[in-house]
Enzyme design. Structure first.
Site, mmCIF file in Angstrom:
data_model
loop_
_atom_site.group_PDB
_atom_site.id
_atom_site.type_symbol
_atom_site.label_atom_id
_atom_site.label_comp_id
_atom_site.label_asym_id
_atom_site.label_seq_id
_atom_site.Cartn_x
_atom_site.Cartn_y
_atom_site.Cartn_z
ATOM 1 N N ARG B 54 0.845 -1.194 0.000
ATOM 2 C CA ARG B 54 0.000 0.000 0.000
ATOM 3 C C ARG B 54 0.871 1.229 0.000
ATOM 4 O O ARG B 54 1.068 1.867 1.041
ATOM 5 C CB ARG B 54 -0.853 0.047 1.270
ATOM 6 C CG ARG B 54 -1.905 -1.011 1.367
ATOM 7 C CD ARG B 54 -2.700 -0.727 2.637
ATOM 8 N NE ARG B 54 -3.680 -1.780 2.886
ATOM 9 C CZ ARG B 54 -4.523 -1.761 3.905
ATOM 10 N NH1 ARG B 54 -4.484 -0.762 4.783
ATOM 11 N NH2 ARG B 54 -5.383 -2.731 4.073
ATOM 12 N N ASP B 56 2.085 4.960 -0.152
ATOM 13 C CA ASP B 56 1.426 6.194 0.261
ATOM 14 C C ASP B 56 1.297 7.186 -0.890
ATOM 15 O O ASP B 56 1.967 7.051 -1.919
ATOM 16 C CB ASP B 56 2.243 6.878 1.376
ATOM 17 C CG ASP B 56 2.079 6.189 2.711
ATOM 18 O OD1 ASP B 56 1.030 5.553 2.942
ATOM 19 O OD2 ASP B 56 3.018 6.286 3.535
ATOM 20 N N TYR B 114 13.247 -1.001 -1.632
ATOM 21 C CA TYR B 114 12.901 0.392 -1.897
ATOM 22 C C TYR B 114 14.174 1.182 -2.197
ATOM 23 O O TYR B 114 15.256 0.845 -1.709
ATOM 24 C CB TYR B 114 12.234 1.018 -0.669
ATOM 25 C CG TYR B 114 10.854 0.500 -0.363
ATOM 26 C CD1 TYR B 114 9.724 1.112 -0.909
ATOM 27 C CD2 TYR B 114 10.672 -0.593 0.484
ATOM 28 C CE1 TYR B 114 8.453 0.651 -0.617
ATOM 29 C CE2 TYR B 114 9.401 -1.059 0.772
ATOM 30 C CZ TYR B 114 8.293 -0.434 0.222
ATOM 31 O OH TYR B 114 7.038 -0.897 0.506
ATOM 32 N N ARG B 202 10.867 5.648 5.180
ATOM 33 C CA ARG B 202 10.989 7.106 5.221
ATOM 34 C C ARG B 202 11.630 7.585 6.527
ATOM 35 O O ARG B 202 12.373 8.570 6.536
ATOM 36 C CB ARG B 202 9.629 7.756 4.991
ATOM 37 C CG ARG B 202 9.174 7.610 3.532
ATOM 38 C CD ARG B 202 7.692 7.890 3.341
ATOM 39 N NE ARG B 202 7.326 9.223 3.751
ATOM 40 C CZ ARG B 202 6.060 9.659 3.847
ATOM 41 N NH1 ARG B 202 5.052 8.824 3.557
ATOM 42 N NH2 ARG B 202 5.799 10.874 4.235
#
Lengths: 250, 250
Positions: B54, B56, B114, B202
Protein backbone atom coordinates in the site's frame (compact mmCIF):
# COMPACT_ATOMS: atom_id res chain seq x y z
CA UNK A 1 22.45 49.46 -12.82
CA UNK A 2 21.66 46.72 -15.32
CA UNK A 3 21.52 43.12 -14.13
CA UNK A 4 21.74 39.93 -16.17
CA UNK A 5 20.01 36.82 -14.79
CA UNK A 6 20.49 33.21 -15.84
CA UNK A 7 17.26 31.32 -15.18
CA UNK A 8 16.37 27.60 -15.11
CA UNK A 9 12.84 26.24 -15.11
CA UNK A 10 10.65 23.22 -15.62
CA UNK A 11 8.20 24.55 -18.20
CA UNK A 12 5.48 21.95 -17.65
CA UNK A 13 3.36 24.14 -15.36
CA UNK A 14 4.02 27.44 -17.16
CA UNK A 15 2.30 29.02 -20.16
CA UNK A 16 5.74 29.70 -21.62
CA UNK A 17 8.10 32.57 -20.89
CA UNK A 18 6.12 35.59 -21.96
CA UNK A 19 3.56 37.33 -19.76
CA UNK A 20 0.07 37.03 -21.18
CA UNK A 21 -3.56 36.86 -20.15
CA UNK A 22 -6.26 34.29 -20.79
CA UNK A 23 -9.27 35.15 -22.97
CA UNK A 24 -11.15 36.30 -19.86
CA UNK A 25 -8.32 38.70 -19.02
CA UNK A 26 -6.95 36.69 -16.09
CA UNK A 27 -3.14 36.52 -16.03
CA UNK A 28 -1.70 33.14 -17.04
CA UNK A 29 1.15 31.61 -15.06
CA UNK A 30 4.29 32.45 -17.08
CA UNK A 31 7.98 32.38 -16.18
CA UNK A 32 8.40 36.07 -16.96
CA UNK A 33 5.40 36.95 -14.79
CA UNK A 34 6.46 34.81 -11.83
CA UNK A 35 10.09 35.99 -11.88
CA UNK A 36 9.20 39.67 -12.44
CA UNK A 37 6.64 39.81 -9.63
CA UNK A 38 9.03 38.02 -7.25
CA UNK A 39 11.87 40.40 -8.20
CA UNK A 40 9.57 43.36 -7.51
CA UNK A 41 8.82 42.00 -4.03
CA UNK A 42 12.52 41.56 -3.28
CA UNK A 43 13.58 44.90 -4.73
CA UNK A 44 10.55 46.90 -3.69
CA UNK A 45 10.06 48.67 -7.01
CA UNK A 46 8.30 47.93 -10.31
CA UNK A 47 10.55 46.81 -13.16
CA UNK A 48 10.64 45.47 -16.69
CA UNK A 49 12.21 42.04 -17.26
CA UNK A 50 13.47 41.39 -20.80
CA UNK A 51 14.01 37.71 -21.65
CA UNK A 52 16.23 36.48 -24.48
CA UNK A 53 14.03 33.64 -25.66
CA UNK A 54 10.23 33.38 -25.73
CA UNK A 55 10.04 29.71 -24.87
CA UNK A 56 6.65 28.13 -25.62
CA UNK A 57 4.27 26.51 -23.15
CA UNK A 58 5.85 23.32 -21.82
CA UNK A 59 9.40 24.10 -22.99
CA UNK A 60 12.13 23.99 -20.32
CA UNK A 61 15.31 25.98 -19.79
CA UNK A 62 18.53 25.67 -17.83
CA UNK A 63 20.11 28.76 -19.38
CA UNK A 64 17.44 31.35 -20.15
CA UNK A 65 18.86 34.88 -19.91
CA UNK A 66 17.04 38.07 -18.93
CA UNK A 67 17.99 41.62 -17.97
CA UNK A 68 16.45 44.36 -15.84
CA UNK A 69 17.40 47.78 -14.47
CA UNK A 70 17.24 48.57 -10.77
CA UNK A 71 19.13 50.18 -7.90
CA UNK A 72 19.72 47.35 -5.47
CA UNK A 73 20.89 47.62 -1.88
CA UNK A 74 21.20 43.82 -1.59
CA UNK A 75 24.76 42.47 -2.33
CA UNK A 76 25.01 40.89 -5.77
CA UNK A 77 26.19 37.51 -4.51
CA UNK A 78 23.12 37.20 -2.27
CA UNK A 79 20.63 38.22 -4.94
CA UNK A 80 19.96 34.73 -6.43
CA UNK A 81 19.25 33.25 -2.99
CA UNK A 82 17.04 36.18 -2.03
CA UNK A 83 14.93 35.70 -5.14
CA UNK A 84 14.97 31.89 -5.07
CA UNK A 85 13.71 31.75 -1.50
CA UNK A 86 10.49 33.41 -2.74
CA UNK A 87 10.21 31.63 -6.10
CA UNK A 88 8.12 28.46 -6.55
CA UNK A 89 10.18 25.27 -6.84
CA UNK A 90 9.87 24.88 -10.62
CA UNK A 91 12.01 27.93 -11.39
CA UNK A 92 15.42 29.01 -10.15
CA UNK A 93 17.79 31.95 -10.62
CA UNK A 94 21.15 30.31 -11.39
CA UNK A 95 23.27 33.46 -11.61
CA UNK A 96 23.03 37.25 -11.35
CA UNK A 97 25.74 39.56 -12.71
CA UNK A 98 26.05 43.30 -13.33
CA UNK A 99 26.39 44.17 -17.02
CA UNK A 100 26.99 47.32 -19.05
CA UNK A 101 23.99 49.55 -19.53
CA UNK A 102 23.94 48.72 -23.24
CA UNK A 103 23.66 44.97 -22.64
CA UNK A 104 20.48 43.62 -24.24
CA UNK A 105 19.37 40.05 -23.57
CA UNK A 106 17.60 39.81 -26.94
CA UNK A 107 19.78 41.66 -29.46
CA UNK A 108 23.04 40.74 -27.74
CA UNK A 109 22.49 36.98 -28.02
CA UNK A 110 25.11 35.64 -30.43
CA UNK A 111 24.34 31.92 -30.26
CA UNK A 112 21.84 29.60 -28.50
CA UNK A 113 21.82 25.89 -27.88
CA UNK A 114 18.77 23.68 -27.44
CA UNK A 115 18.55 20.02 -26.43
CA UNK A 116 15.60 17.80 -27.31
CA UNK A 117 15.19 14.58 -25.29
CA UNK A 118 13.58 11.59 -27.02
CA UNK A 119 12.58 8.59 -24.87
CA UNK A 120 13.01 5.76 -27.38
CA UNK A 121 11.37 2.75 -25.78
CA UNK A 122 8.17 0.75 -25.67
CA UNK A 123 8.17 1.48 -21.91
CA UNK A 124 6.72 4.73 -20.65
CA UNK A 125 8.82 7.58 -19.24
CA UNK A 126 6.39 7.94 -16.26
CA UNK A 127 8.01 10.61 -14.01
CA UNK A 128 9.82 12.07 -17.05
CA UNK A 129 6.63 12.35 -19.12
CA UNK A 130 6.78 16.17 -19.17
CA UNK A 131 10.56 16.22 -19.86
CA UNK A 132 11.01 13.82 -22.77
CA UNK A 133 9.12 12.93 -25.95
CA UNK A 134 8.02 9.29 -25.97
CA UNK A 135 8.78 7.58 -29.28
CA UNK A 136 7.72 3.91 -29.40
CA UNK A 137 9.25 3.29 -32.84
CA UNK A 138 12.84 2.15 -33.03
CA UNK A 139 15.04 5.05 -34.17
CA UNK A 140 18.26 4.55 -36.14
CA UNK A 141 20.93 6.78 -34.61
CA UNK A 142 23.22 6.71 -37.65
CA UNK A 143 20.47 7.81 -40.04
CA UNK A 144 19.52 10.66 -37.71
CA UNK A 145 23.16 11.76 -37.42
CA UNK A 146 23.52 11.76 -41.17
CA UNK A 147 20.44 13.97 -41.58
CA UNK A 148 21.39 16.26 -38.66
CA UNK A 149 24.82 17.02 -40.13
CA UNK A 150 23.22 18.25 -43.36
CA UNK A 151 21.48 21.08 -41.46
CA UNK A 152 24.72 22.67 -40.25
CA UNK A 153 25.58 25.90 -42.04
CA UNK A 154 23.74 28.91 -43.42
CA UNK A 155 20.58 27.89 -45.24
CA UNK A 156 17.04 28.99 -45.95
CA UNK A 157 15.15 27.20 -43.16
CA UNK A 158 11.64 28.11 -44.36
CA UNK A 159 10.73 24.40 -44.53
CA UNK A 160 11.50 24.22 -40.79
CA UNK A 161 9.48 27.25 -39.67
CA UNK A 162 5.91 27.58 -38.48
CA UNK A 163 4.16 29.28 -41.42
CA UNK A 164 3.21 32.10 -39.01
CA UNK A 165 6.90 32.92 -38.48
CA UNK A 166 6.40 36.55 -39.51
CA UNK A 167 10.01 37.14 -40.53
CA UNK A 168 11.22 38.83 -43.70
CA UNK A 169 14.05 36.35 -44.17
CA UNK A 170 14.11 32.68 -43.26
CA UNK A 171 17.86 32.33 -43.75
CA UNK A 172 19.53 31.26 -40.51
CA UNK A 173 22.89 29.77 -39.47
CA UNK A 174 23.02 26.47 -37.60
CA UNK A 175 26.42 26.06 -35.95
CA UNK A 176 25.86 22.57 -34.52
CA UNK A 177 23.30 19.83 -35.04
CA UNK A 178 23.94 16.34 -33.71
CA UNK A 179 22.26 13.32 -32.13
CA UNK A 180 23.78 11.66 -29.06
CA UNK A 181 22.66 8.80 -26.84
CA UNK A 182 21.52 10.02 -23.41
CA UNK A 183 20.90 7.83 -20.39
CA UNK A 184 19.25 4.67 -21.71
CA UNK A 185 16.73 4.75 -23.46
CA UNK A 186 17.15 8.40 -24.41
CA UNK A 187 18.40 10.00 -27.62
CA UNK A 188 19.24 13.70 -27.51
CA UNK A 189 19.13 16.08 -30.46
CA UNK A 190 21.42 19.06 -29.85
CA UNK A 191 20.93 22.13 -32.03
CA UNK A 192 22.92 25.36 -31.78
CA UNK A 193 22.64 28.42 -33.98
CA UNK A 194 22.87 32.16 -34.21
CA UNK A 195 19.12 32.54 -34.52
CA UNK A 196 15.98 30.42 -34.83
CA UNK A 197 12.61 30.73 -36.51
CA UNK A 198 9.32 30.04 -34.75
CA UNK A 199 9.11 26.29 -33.87
CA UNK A 200 12.30 25.65 -35.86
CA UNK A 201 13.97 23.27 -33.40
CA UNK A 202 10.77 21.28 -32.89
CA UNK A 203 10.26 20.91 -36.66
CA UNK A 204 13.93 19.90 -37.11
CA UNK A 205 13.49 17.20 -34.46
CA UNK A 206 10.18 16.09 -35.97
CA UNK A 207 11.96 15.70 -39.31
CA UNK A 208 14.95 13.82 -37.82
CA UNK A 209 12.52 11.38 -36.17
CA UNK A 210 10.88 10.68 -39.54
CA UNK A 211 14.36 9.91 -40.93
CA UNK A 212 15.29 7.83 -37.87
CA UNK A 213 12.21 5.63 -38.14
CA UNK A 214 12.87 5.01 -41.83
CA UNK A 215 10.07 7.09 -43.34
CA UNK A 216 12.52 9.35 -45.19
CA UNK A 217 16.15 9.02 -46.28
CA UNK A 218 18.70 11.41 -44.71
CA UNK A 219 19.04 13.30 -48.00
CA UNK A 220 15.40 14.39 -47.72
CA UNK A 221 16.88 17.17 -45.58
CA UNK A 222 18.84 18.44 -48.60
CA UNK A 223 15.63 18.69 -50.60
CA UNK A 224 13.91 20.61 -47.77
CA UNK A 225 16.76 23.13 -47.69
CA UNK A 226 16.90 23.45 -51.48
CA UNK A 227 13.15 23.89 -52.04
CA UNK A 228 11.36 25.43 -49.07
CA UNK A 229 8.06 23.69 -48.30
CA UNK A 230 6.85 23.40 -44.71
CA UNK A 231 4.42 20.65 -45.75
CA UNK A 232 7.29 18.35 -46.74
CA UNK A 233 9.13 18.60 -43.40
CA UNK A 234 8.25 16.59 -40.30
CA UNK A 235 5.63 17.54 -37.68
CA UNK A 236 6.17 20.16 -34.97
CA UNK A 237 7.12 17.73 -32.23
CA UNK A 238 5.62 18.27 -28.77
CA UNK A 239 7.25 20.94 -26.57
CA UNK A 240 7.94 18.88 -23.42
CA UNK A 241 11.18 17.35 -24.73
CA UNK A 242 12.76 20.73 -25.50
CA UNK A 243 15.19 22.58 -23.24
CA UNK A 244 17.03 25.86 -23.86
CA UNK A 245 20.56 25.05 -22.66
CA UNK A 246 22.62 28.19 -23.05
CA UNK A 247 22.82 31.58 -24.73
CA UNK A 248 26.20 33.06 -25.63
CA UNK A 249 26.95 36.79 -25.45
CA UNK A 250 30.21 38.51 -26.39
CA UNK B 1 -7.20 -18.28 -13.72
CA UNK B 2 -5.06 -16.11 -11.46
CA UNK B 3 -2.90 -13.38 -12.99
CA UNK B 4 0.08 -11.58 -11.49
CA UNK B 5 0.81 -8.05 -12.71
CA UNK B 6 4.00 -6.02 -12.27
CA UNK B 7 3.08 -2.34 -12.24
CA UNK B 8 5.16 0.86 -12.50
CA UNK B 9 3.86 4.32 -11.70
CA UNK B 10 4.77 7.91 -10.96
CA UNK B 11 2.95 8.43 -7.68
CA UNK B 12 2.90 12.23 -7.75
CA UNK B 13 -0.66 12.52 -9.09
CA UNK B 14 -2.09 9.54 -7.16
CA UNK B 15 -3.51 9.34 -3.63
CA UNK B 16 -1.39 6.24 -3.12
CA UNK B 17 -2.13 2.68 -4.11
CA UNK B 18 -5.26 1.86 -2.16
CA UNK B 19 -8.76 2.76 -3.36
CA UNK B 20 -10.39 5.30 -1.08
CA UNK B 21 -12.88 8.12 -1.07
CA UNK B 22 -12.60 11.75 -0.01
CA UNK B 23 -14.57 13.05 2.99
CA UNK B 24 -17.44 13.97 0.67
CA UNK B 25 -17.59 10.41 -0.61
CA UNK B 26 -16.07 11.15 -4.03
CA UNK B 27 -13.51 8.54 -5.15
CA UNK B 28 -9.90 9.73 -4.99
CA UNK B 29 -7.50 8.98 -7.85
CA UNK B 30 -5.54 5.93 -6.72
CA UNK B 31 -3.36 3.45 -8.60
CA UNK B 32 -5.51 0.50 -7.52
CA UNK B 33 -8.66 2.33 -8.64
CA UNK B 34 -7.27 3.38 -12.03
CA UNK B 35 -5.77 -0.05 -12.84
CA UNK B 36 -8.81 -2.00 -11.61
CA UNK B 37 -11.34 0.06 -13.57
CA UNK B 38 -9.18 -0.14 -16.72
CA UNK B 39 -8.80 -3.91 -16.31
CA UNK B 40 -12.57 -4.22 -15.97
CA UNK B 41 -13.04 -2.34 -19.25
CA UNK B 42 -10.56 -4.59 -21.05
CA UNK B 43 -11.86 -7.82 -19.55
CA UNK B 44 -15.53 -6.92 -19.47
CA UNK B 45 -16.18 -8.20 -15.95
CA UNK B 46 -15.88 -6.81 -12.41
CA UNK B 47 -12.86 -7.98 -10.45
CA UNK B 48 -10.86 -7.54 -7.27
CA UNK B 49 -7.25 -6.37 -7.57
CA UNK B 50 -5.00 -7.24 -4.63
CA UNK B 51 -1.79 -5.21 -4.40
CA UNK B 52 1.31 -6.27 -2.46
CA UNK B 53 2.22 -2.90 -1.06
CA UNK B 54 0.00 0.00 0.00
CA UNK B 55 2.28 2.78 -1.19
CA UNK B 56 1.43 6.19 0.26
CA UNK B 57 0.39 9.31 -1.63
CA UNK B 58 3.32 10.55 -3.73
CA UNK B 59 5.35 7.31 -3.49
CA UNK B 60 6.44 5.77 -6.80
CA UNK B 61 6.93 2.18 -7.95
CA UNK B 62 8.67 0.33 -10.73
CA UNK B 63 7.91 -3.13 -9.30
CA UNK B 64 4.55 -3.07 -7.54
CA UNK B 65 2.86 -6.50 -7.74
CA UNK B 66 -0.86 -7.27 -7.80
CA UNK B 67 -3.05 -10.28 -8.53
CA UNK B 68 -6.58 -10.81 -9.82
CA UNK B 69 -8.79 -13.69 -10.97
CA UNK B 70 -10.48 -13.68 -14.37
CA UNK B 71 -11.20 -15.80 -17.44
CA UNK B 72 -9.46 -13.98 -20.26
CA UNK B 73 -9.88 -14.57 -23.97
CA UNK B 74 -7.04 -12.17 -24.78
CA UNK B 75 -3.60 -13.86 -25.21
CA UNK B 76 -1.37 -13.35 -22.18
CA UNK B 77 1.47 -11.70 -24.13
CA UNK B 78 -0.91 -9.05 -25.46
CA UNK B 79 -2.52 -8.28 -22.09
CA UNK B 80 -0.03 -5.59 -20.92
CA UNK B 81 -0.38 -3.63 -24.18
CA UNK B 82 -4.17 -3.96 -24.14
CA UNK B 83 -4.32 -2.50 -20.64
CA UNK B 84 -1.58 0.10 -21.18
CA UNK B 85 -3.28 1.53 -24.25
CA UNK B 86 -6.19 2.56 -21.98
CA UNK B 87 -4.17 3.58 -18.92
CA UNK B 88 -3.13 7.20 -18.31
CA UNK B 89 0.56 7.88 -18.97
CA UNK B 90 1.67 7.94 -15.32
CA UNK B 91 1.09 4.21 -14.80
CA UNK B 92 2.15 1.17 -16.82
CA UNK B 93 1.73 -2.61 -16.67
CA UNK B 94 5.27 -3.97 -17.05
CA UNK B 95 4.43 -7.68 -17.04
CA UNK B 96 1.51 -10.09 -16.79
CA UNK B 97 1.97 -13.78 -15.95
CA UNK B 98 -0.33 -16.65 -14.99
CA UNK B 99 0.28 -17.95 -11.47
CA UNK B 100 -1.03 -20.79 -9.31
CA UNK B 101 -4.43 -20.24 -7.74
CA UNK B 102 -2.84 -20.07 -4.29
CA UNK B 103 -0.51 -17.21 -5.25
CA UNK B 104 -1.15 -14.21 -3.02
CA UNK B 105 0.50 -10.86 -3.78
CA UNK B 106 0.48 -9.84 -0.10
CA UNK B 107 1.23 -12.97 1.92
CA UNK B 108 3.52 -14.48 -0.73
CA UNK B 109 5.91 -11.50 -0.76
CA UNK B 110 9.24 -12.73 0.66
CA UNK B 111 11.35 -9.61 0.27
CA UNK B 112 10.92 -6.03 -1.01
CA UNK B 113 13.39 -3.37 -2.04
CA UNK B 114 12.90 0.39 -1.90
CA UNK B 115 15.11 3.19 -3.24
CA UNK B 116 15.05 6.72 -1.84
CA UNK B 117 16.53 9.47 -4.04
CA UNK B 118 18.11 12.46 -2.31
CA UNK B 119 19.03 15.50 -4.44
CA UNK B 120 22.02 16.84 -2.50
CA UNK B 121 22.69 20.27 -3.95
CA UNK B 122 22.04 23.96 -3.41
CA UNK B 123 20.49 23.91 -6.91
CA UNK B 124 16.87 22.85 -7.31
CA UNK B 125 15.79 19.56 -8.89
CA UNK B 126 13.14 21.42 -11.02
CA UNK B 127 11.64 18.67 -13.29
CA UNK B 128 12.61 16.01 -10.72
CA UNK B 129 10.95 17.86 -7.83
CA UNK B 130 8.30 15.12 -7.37
CA UNK B 131 10.88 12.30 -7.75
CA UNK B 132 13.70 13.29 -5.38
CA UNK B 133 13.99 14.87 -1.94
CA UNK B 134 15.90 18.15 -2.06
CA UNK B 135 18.53 18.38 0.70
CA UNK B 136 20.51 21.65 0.66
CA UNK B 137 22.87 20.59 3.45
CA UNK B 138 26.05 18.78 2.50
CA UNK B 139 25.70 15.06 3.33
CA UNK B 140 28.66 12.87 4.27
CA UNK B 141 28.36 9.62 2.33
CA UNK B 142 30.73 7.66 4.60
CA UNK B 143 28.82 8.57 7.77
CA UNK B 144 25.52 7.58 6.14
CA UNK B 145 26.98 4.27 4.99
CA UNK B 146 28.26 3.54 8.48
CA UNK B 147 24.82 4.18 9.97
CA UNK B 148 22.98 2.27 7.20
CA UNK B 149 25.04 -0.87 7.73
CA UNK B 150 24.02 -0.96 11.42
CA UNK B 151 20.36 -1.43 10.42
CA UNK B 152 20.97 -4.71 8.56
CA UNK B 153 19.72 -7.76 10.44
CA UNK B 154 16.74 -8.69 12.60
CA UNK B 155 15.95 -5.93 15.09
CA UNK B 156 13.10 -4.25 16.90
CA UNK B 157 12.39 -1.33 14.53
CA UNK B 158 9.82 0.40 16.75
CA UNK B 159 11.94 3.61 16.71
CA UNK B 160 11.52 3.61 12.92
CA UNK B 161 7.74 3.09 12.78
CA UNK B 162 4.89 5.57 12.67
CA UNK B 163 3.37 5.30 16.16
CA UNK B 164 0.07 4.32 14.48
CA UNK B 165 1.72 1.18 13.04
CA UNK B 166 -0.93 -1.10 14.59
CA UNK B 167 1.25 -4.21 14.64
CA UNK B 168 1.71 -6.62 17.55
CA UNK B 169 5.41 -6.96 16.91
CA UNK B 170 7.82 -4.38 15.57
CA UNK B 171 10.63 -6.88 14.96
CA UNK B 172 11.57 -6.96 11.29
CA UNK B 173 14.49 -8.19 9.18
CA UNK B 174 16.42 -5.77 6.97
CA UNK B 175 18.46 -7.73 4.41
CA UNK B 176 20.19 -4.77 2.78
CA UNK B 177 20.66 -1.12 3.64
CA UNK B 178 23.19 0.99 1.78
CA UNK B 179 23.84 4.45 0.37
CA UNK B 180 25.15 4.88 -3.16
CA UNK B 181 25.89 7.92 -5.34
CA UNK B 182 23.34 8.29 -8.14
CA UNK B 183 23.68 10.61 -11.10
CA UNK B 184 25.26 13.80 -9.79
CA UNK B 185 24.07 15.36 -7.41
CA UNK B 186 21.97 12.42 -6.17
CA UNK B 187 22.50 10.04 -3.26
CA UNK B 188 20.37 6.90 -3.15
CA UNK B 189 19.40 4.99 -0.02
CA UNK B 190 18.57 1.38 -0.88
CA UNK B 191 16.66 -0.65 1.71
CA UNK B 192 15.55 -4.28 1.31
CA UNK B 193 13.79 -6.42 3.87
CA UNK B 194 11.32 -9.20 4.45
CA UNK B 195 8.72 -6.80 5.81
CA UNK B 196 8.32 -3.14 6.74
CA UNK B 197 6.41 -1.15 9.32
CA UNK B 198 4.31 1.89 8.47
CA UNK B 199 6.61 4.73 7.24
CA UNK B 200 9.65 2.65 8.17
CA UNK B 201 11.76 3.40 5.07
CA UNK B 202 10.99 7.11 5.22
CA UNK B 203 11.97 7.28 8.92
CA UNK B 204 15.16 5.29 8.22
CA UNK B 205 16.09 7.79 5.49
CA UNK B 206 15.17 10.74 7.71
CA UNK B 207 17.51 9.31 10.35
CA UNK B 208 20.36 8.67 7.89
CA UNK B 209 20.11 12.28 6.69
CA UNK B 210 20.48 13.52 10.28
CA UNK B 211 23.63 11.40 10.55
CA UNK B 212 24.88 12.53 7.12
CA UNK B 213 24.56 16.21 7.97
CA UNK B 214 26.42 15.71 11.24
CA UNK B 215 23.55 16.12 13.70
CA UNK B 216 24.03 12.59 15.07
CA UNK B 217 26.89 10.08 15.06
CA UNK B 218 26.40 6.82 13.13
CA UNK B 219 26.16 4.86 16.40
CA UNK B 220 22.96 6.76 17.27
CA UNK B 221 21.32 4.04 15.16
CA UNK B 222 22.52 1.40 17.65
CA UNK B 223 20.81 3.29 20.48
CA UNK B 224 17.57 3.53 18.48
CA UNK B 225 17.58 -0.22 17.93
CA UNK B 226 18.48 -1.01 21.54
CA UNK B 227 15.91 1.29 23.17
CA UNK B 228 12.83 1.88 21.02
CA UNK B 229 11.76 5.54 20.98
CA UNK B 230 10.19 7.02 17.85
CA UNK B 231 10.88 10.54 19.18
CA UNK B 232 14.65 9.95 19.06
CA UNK B 233 14.74 8.86 15.40
CA UNK B 234 14.74 11.25 12.44
CA UNK B 235 11.69 12.77 10.77
CA UNK B 236 9.40 10.92 8.36
CA UNK B 237 10.99 12.24 5.20
CA UNK B 238 8.72 13.35 2.35
CA UNK B 239 7.22 10.61 0.13
CA UNK B 240 8.28 11.90 -3.32
CA UNK B 241 11.83 10.49 -3.13
CA UNK B 242 10.61 6.95 -2.43
CA UNK B 243 10.23 4.20 -5.04
CA UNK B 244 9.24 0.55 -4.56
CA UNK B 245 11.76 -1.26 -6.76
CA UNK B 246 10.93 -4.94 -6.58
CA UNK B 247 9.10 -7.64 -4.63
CA UNK B 248 10.47 -11.18 -4.52
CA UNK B 249 8.23 -14.26 -4.45
CA UNK B 250 9.37 -17.88 -4.24
Amino acid sequence: MRYKLTIAYDGSAFHGWQEQTAEDGAPLRTVQGVVRSTLQQVIGQPLTLIGASRTDTGVHAVGQVAHFDADLRIPLDRLPMAINSRLPNDVEIREAVIVDNDFDAISGAKEKQYRYRIWNSTHRPLALRHTVYHCWLNLDLDRMRDAAGRLIGTHDFESFANTAHGRTTTVRTITDCRVEPGDDPELHVIVAGTGFLYNMVRIIVGTLIEVGRGHWEPDHVDALLAEPDRAKAGPTIEPGGLCLEWIRYD
